[in-house]
Design a protein around this motif. Sequence first.
Motif, PDB file in Angstrom:
ATOM      1  N   ARG A 165     -10.583 -36.846 -17.066  1.00  0.00           N
ATOM      2  CA  ARG A 165      -9.973 -36.870 -15.736  1.00  0.00           C
ATOM      3  C   ARG A 165      -8.591 -36.227 -15.705  1.00  0.00           C
ATOM      4  O   ARG A 165      -7.910 -36.261 -14.688  1.00  0.00           O
ATOM      5  CB  ARG A 165      -9.882 -38.316 -15.230  1.00  0.00           C
ATOM      6  N   GLY A 166      -8.185 -35.631 -16.820  1.00  0.00           N
ATOM      7  CA  GLY A 166      -6.922 -34.909 -16.862  1.00  0.00           C
ATOM      8  C   GLY A 166      -7.146 -33.472 -17.284  1.00  0.00           C
ATOM      9  O   GLY A 166      -7.087 -32.544 -16.484  1.00  0.00           O
ATOM     10  N   ALA A 180     -14.186 -29.215  -9.677  1.00  0.00           N
ATOM     11  CA  ALA A 180     -13.825 -29.662 -11.024  1.00  0.00           C
ATOM     12  C   ALA A 180     -14.184 -31.126 -11.233  1.00  0.00           C
ATOM     13  O   ALA A 180     -14.461 -31.549 -12.363  1.00  0.00           O
ATOM     14  CB  ALA A 180     -12.331 -29.437 -11.266  1.00  0.00           C
ATOM     15  N   ILE A 181     -14.181 -31.912 -10.155  1.00  0.00           N
ATOM     16  CA  ILE A 181     -14.585 -33.321 -10.257  1.00  0.00           C
ATOM     17  C   ILE A 181     -16.045 -33.411 -10.688  1.00  0.00           C
ATOM     18  O   ILE A 181     -16.410 -34.198 -11.574  1.00  0.00           O
ATOM     19  CB  ILE A 181     -14.377 -34.046  -8.913  1.00  0.00           C
ATOM     20  N   TYR A 188     -18.970 -36.226 -19.215  1.00  0.00           N
ATOM     21  CA  TYR A 188     -18.674 -37.663 -19.290  1.00  0.00           C
ATOM     22  C   TYR A 188     -19.961 -38.471 -19.334  1.00  0.00           C
ATOM     23  O   TYR A 188     -20.068 -39.446 -20.085  1.00  0.00           O
ATOM     24  CB  TYR A 188     -17.823 -38.081 -18.093  1.00  0.00           C
ATOM     25  N   CYS A 189     -20.942 -38.067 -18.551  1.00  0.00           N
ATOM     26  CA  CYS A 189     -22.249 -38.728 -18.603  1.00  0.00           C
ATOM     27  C   CYS A 189     -22.907 -38.502 -19.960  1.00  0.00           C
ATOM     28  O   CYS A 189     -23.475 -39.422 -20.550  1.00  0.00           O
ATOM     29  CB  CYS A 189     -23.140 -38.202 -17.480  1.00  0.00           C
ATOM     30  N   MET A 190     -22.799 -37.299 -20.479  1.00  0.00           N
ATOM     31  CA  MET A 190     -23.496 -36.944 -21.719  1.00  0.00           C
ATOM     32  C   MET A 190     -22.976 -37.717 -22.928  1.00  0.00           C
ATOM     33  O   MET A 190     -23.748 -38.018 -23.843  1.00  0.00           O
ATOM     34  CB  MET A 190     -23.388 -35.441 -21.958  1.00  0.00           C
ATOM     35  N   LEU A 208     -17.733 -39.561 -11.220  1.00  0.00           N
ATOM     36  CA  LEU A 208     -17.397 -38.992  -9.908  1.00  0.00           C
ATOM     37  C   LEU A 208     -16.320 -39.816  -9.207  1.00  0.00           C
ATOM     38  O   LEU A 208     -15.362 -39.260  -8.652  1.00  0.00           O
ATOM     39  CB  LEU A 208     -18.651 -38.919  -9.038  1.00  0.00           C
ATOM     40  N   ALA A 209     -16.479 -41.141  -9.241  1.00  0.00           N
ATOM     41  CA  ALA A 209     -15.510 -42.012  -8.565  1.00  0.00           C
ATOM     42  C   ALA A 209     -14.135 -41.927  -9.217  1.00  0.00           C
ATOM     43  O   ALA A 209     -13.113 -41.774  -8.531  1.00  0.00           O
ATOM     44  CB  ALA A 209     -16.016 -43.455  -8.577  1.00  0.00           C
ATOM     45  N   LEU A 210     -14.104 -42.014 -10.540  1.00  0.00           N
ATOM     46  CA  LEU A 210     -12.821 -41.954 -11.242  1.00  0.00           C
ATOM     47  C   LEU A 210     -12.198 -40.566 -11.141  1.00  0.00           C
ATOM     48  O   LEU A 210     -10.973 -40.432 -11.090  1.00  0.00           O
ATOM     49  CB  LEU A 210     -13.009 -42.353 -12.706  1.00  0.00           C
ATOM     50  N   GLY A 211     -13.049 -39.540 -11.106  1.00  0.00           N
ATOM     51  CA  GLY A 211     -12.532 -38.192 -10.919  1.00  0.00           C
ATOM     52  C   GLY A 211     -11.869 -38.033  -9.563  1.00  0.00           C
ATOM     53  O   GLY A 211     -10.786 -37.442  -9.451  1.00  0.00           O
TER      54      GLY A 211
END
Length: 245
Positions: A165-166, A180-181, A188-190, A208-211
């Motif tokens: 997320r950075g 980019a989100i 991240y899922c992988m 997606l939410a945290l992004g």
Amino acid sequence: MSAPHPLSPITPETSYREDFQFLRGQVERKPFLIYIVAALLLTGQFYLASLRWLGSRIPEQIPQSLSWCGLIVLFYLILPAFLIKFVFREKLRDYGLAWNGLHKHGWPYLILLSVMVPVIVLASFNPHFKSYYPFFSYASASIGGFLLWELAYGMHFIAVEFFFRGFLLFGPAQRLGPYAILISAVPYCMVHFSKPAGEAIGAIFAGLALGYLSWKNRSIWGGALLHWGVAITMDLASSLQKLHG
């Protein structure tokens, strides 16, 4: 008229040299480096952590779970930060290491945590849950072991949030915008593929939410604290179940 497709100059009739020249003129250096380096870091961390010879070279006083946290911090935080600071010559705060308006927009994280806590408490009665958490076996043996593990685990979550997320969000965002989100949610899922299917699927929506929240706040700290809070709750619930079970 519709806009031409970005890759329209590349056709079966063009030469490979022409294609390469076109791509070289279109691809920006920073997003290209970020994605190449990210792929190398993800691959390196995964295979280095799984090598048997690495485990044989770790002192017995350092459990494997703690060395795993150390590798995550190295590959997900220190090395990307080095690239940002000394290659891109940019500020780390521009990649989410700033609190910014988190005190104003922290309530979504609190809502997410409040939703997760009762789910975790219910899950803690599952024998598989109790045997799986905490990763650091000594965490359930003493308060000191628990605090040591949660401190290392917290550093691990800071590294994870910074990477996904950075580094993977704010760097390419200058070129890709909010897409980019979506892209950062894929790796991240992988990295959750080794975990139960439900957790891997949940990682898609969590990514997606945290992004989105990191994008809104320009900060990774809310996600890091949320992750850490969930992890502490899981480890505490499991440890209490073992203590009273």
